[in-house]
Scaffold this active site. Structure first.
Site, mmCIF file in Angstrom:
data_model
loop_
_atom_site.group_PDB
_atom_site.id
_atom_site.type_symbol
_atom_site.label_atom_id
_atom_site.label_comp_id
_atom_site.label_asym_id
_atom_site.label_seq_id
_atom_site.Cartn_x
_atom_site.Cartn_y
_atom_site.Cartn_z
ATOM 1 N N GLY A 120 0.763 -1.572 -0.400
ATOM 2 C CA GLY A 120 -0.602 0.324 0.373
ATOM 3 C C GLY A 120 1.075 1.010 0.237
ATOM 4 N N ASN A 121 0.732 2.389 0.224
ATOM 5 C CA ASN A 121 0.951 3.593 0.247
ATOM 6 C C ASN A 121 0.478 4.369 1.354
ATOM 7 O OD1 ASN A 121 -1.422 5.311 -0.770
ATOM 8 N ND2 ASN A 121 -0.670 3.554 -2.223
#
Length: 400
Positions: free
Chosen positions: A208-209
């Site tokens: 993810g981020n």
């Protein structure tokens, strides 16, 4: 300086009690609020409550304090009129110019921005008569917030629920800040993506981020306050739905692509503010990947995700559609931004510098909006809604 003058109209629906929270937020943020309920609204919340919370007298009749001509003066002196809840009956009266009580008279005399927050059963909201009344009000410049989806009276569930008072307040605040009586995005459908995609590795892990979705949500809220019909594609944000916005929840880049392409089919503008993962694991482990003593983990093989921004830029769903992208850069910000703008083929690209303590998760942002026409619009460090306003200014200019 004088406080901004707000008229809070309350019509006769069960959601009238929620208007007390909206009233509290308006008064505590420094607005002078005059509550104008209908007779029916007083069956749900009494005049004493409205008067005590607002600090102003409350009346439903044009015959009270006749020497002050309240049916004219209240609307003339207002900086904003907001009706919450707005029943189907109230929308019909407003659309047809009826004036049989103090609130409907106030609506006819108001020359300020007007916001309606509808609340009713799904069948009433979807009825052609109501939809035509809403279209009429929007065409005249009123902001009619889309109702929320959720629990209604009794056991019924569907679209027609009054949006959260905190979100209605945000719409009112933005409308007041703009100070225009004719929203420039009225009649437009805009699509906004927000948040960050997550690419599953196994049942408990993902790639993810750091994107929180706050900038995308600011864009959605601002567009709704400017009169647009807004579809928000939200990826893993965990934030409450903005008032007047249709929200589609997604998880992965592939899911986000599918939702964007569907929503963009009839959209006038698409703003891709979400942080979309460039890659995803080539294989998904059905069970949790275990660590093994004395052994290094197997390498994770990645494959490319679809390039949604480039795809919708190259194949516009309708003529004149405006596409806006976002570029999160850590170095050579403008140079990388210009290269990405040319590569993606969008009309505008919002370029900002990001990092562990920059932009992601913050309430503020700083950016430069690059245009395919060679323009550069710097947006100084400030609230994310300020950047949102600038983006919609540039989009509206291209749409017109």
């Amino acid at each position: 300086m004088d406080k901004p003058r707000v008229v809070l109209g309350v019509s006769g629906g069960i959601a009238a009690y929620k208007a007390c929270e909206l009233l509290r937020r308006l008064t505590e943020s420094g607005h002078d609020v005059r509550v104008v309920p209908t007779d029916s609204a007083l069956h749900f919340v009494g005049a004493a409550t409205w008067s005590a919370l607002s600090g102003n007298p409350v009346s439903t009749e044009v015959w009270d304090s006749v020497h002050e001509v309240p049916h004219v003066r209240i609307g003339q002196h207002a900086d904003l009129v907001v009706v919450a809840p707005a029943t189907a009956d109230m929308l019909a009266k407003a659309a047809h110019g009826l004036a049989d009580d103090l609130l409907t008279n106030t609506l006819l005399t108001a020359r300020c921005p007007v916001v309606f927050a509808p609340a009713m059963h799904t069948e009433m909201w979807e009825h052609p008569a109501t939809q035509e009344n809403v279209a009429t009000l929007r065409r005249r410049g009123a902001v009619v917030i889309e109702p929320a989806v959720g629990r209604l009276t009794g056991v019924d569930t569907g679209k027609g629920r009054l949006p959260d008072p905190a979100e209605i307040f945000e719409v009112c605040r933005r409308v007041l800040a703009r100070g225009v009586t004719e929203p420039d995005l009225t009649g437009r459908h805009v699509v906004v993506s927000a948040g960050g995609t997550r690419e599953p590795l196994d049942p408990v892990r993902f790639l993810g981020n750091r994107s929180s979705g706050k900038q995308g949500y600011a864009l959605a809220r601002t567009a709704a306050a400017r009169g647009a019909r807004v579809t928000l594609i939200a990826a893993n944000t965990g934030m409450p739905d903005p008032a007047g916005v249709d929200v589609v929840q997604v998880g992965t880049a592939v899911q986000l692509r599918e939702a964007v392409l569907k929503a963009a089919a009839d959209a006038d503008a698409v703003v891709m503010a979400a942080a979309v993962a460039d890659f995803r694991p080539a294989a998904y482990a059905a069970g949790k990947i275990k660590k093994k003593d004395g052994q290094d983990p197997e390498p994770i093989v990645l494959v490319r995700n679809p390039d949604i921004l480039a795809e919708i830029s190259a194949d516009r769903a309708r003529p004149g559609q405006v596409v806006v992208g976002f570029a999160a850069e850590t170095d050579d910000v403008l140079a990388n931004g210009r290269a990405k703008l040319a590569r993606k083929g969008c009309d505008l690209l919002v370029v900002n510098e990001v990092g562990e303590r920059k932009t992601f998760g913050s309430e503020e942002n700083e950016a430069v909006v690059l245009g395919a026409d060679g323009s550069e619009t710097p947006v100084p460090y400030g609230p994310k809604e300020a950047l949102a306003e600038t983006v919609w200014d540039l989009v509206a200019g291209r749409l017109s």
